[in-house]
Design a protein around this motif. Sequence first.
Motif, short mmCIF file in Angstrom:
data_model
loop_
_atom_site.label_atom_id
_atom_site.label_comp_id
_atom_site.label_asym_id
_atom_site.label_seq_id
_atom_site.Cartn_x
_atom_site.Cartn_y
_atom_site.Cartn_z
N LYS A 177 0.84 -1.21 0.00
CA LYS A 177 0.00 0.00 0.00
C LYS A 177 0.87 1.26 0.00
O LYS A 177 0.58 2.23 -0.70
CB LYS A 177 -0.91 -0.01 1.22
CG LYS A 177 -1.85 1.15 1.30
CD LYS A 177 -3.23 0.70 0.97
CE LYS A 177 -4.21 1.83 1.20
NZ LYS A 177 -5.24 1.83 0.21
N VAL A 178 1.97 1.24 0.77
CA VAL A 178 2.88 2.38 0.81
C VAL A 178 3.46 2.64 -0.58
O VAL A 178 3.52 3.78 -1.04
CB VAL A 178 4.02 2.15 1.84
CG1 VAL A 178 5.08 3.22 1.73
CG2 VAL A 178 3.45 2.09 3.24
N ALA A 179 3.87 1.58 -1.27
CA ALA A 179 4.43 1.74 -2.62
C ALA A 179 3.37 2.29 -3.57
O ALA A 179 3.68 3.10 -4.44
CB ALA A 179 4.97 0.41 -3.13
#
Length: 82
Positions: A4-6
């Motif tokens: 999700k961060v990426a």
Amino acid sequence: MITKVAQLSKLRRVSPVFLVRDIVKSSAYYRDALGFEFDQIWGEPPCFSMPTRDDVTIMLQLAVSPGMVSPVSVRMKEPHSW
């Protein structure tokens, strides 16, 4: 799987390092032929510069050995050798 961060992150710049045989000539080429600017060449003897143009910065580094420098077309014949 992408985290999700990426997914939420955005890459904005890269700063590649190009190995060169002659740092002074290479820096001059990027300035004179390609429109880059640089403030200085570091080292004695000269071994490193950081030409910039617009939002792009590249790093030119003197190769330890001339054999380390080869055109991409030569390396592509052996795709996992670099």
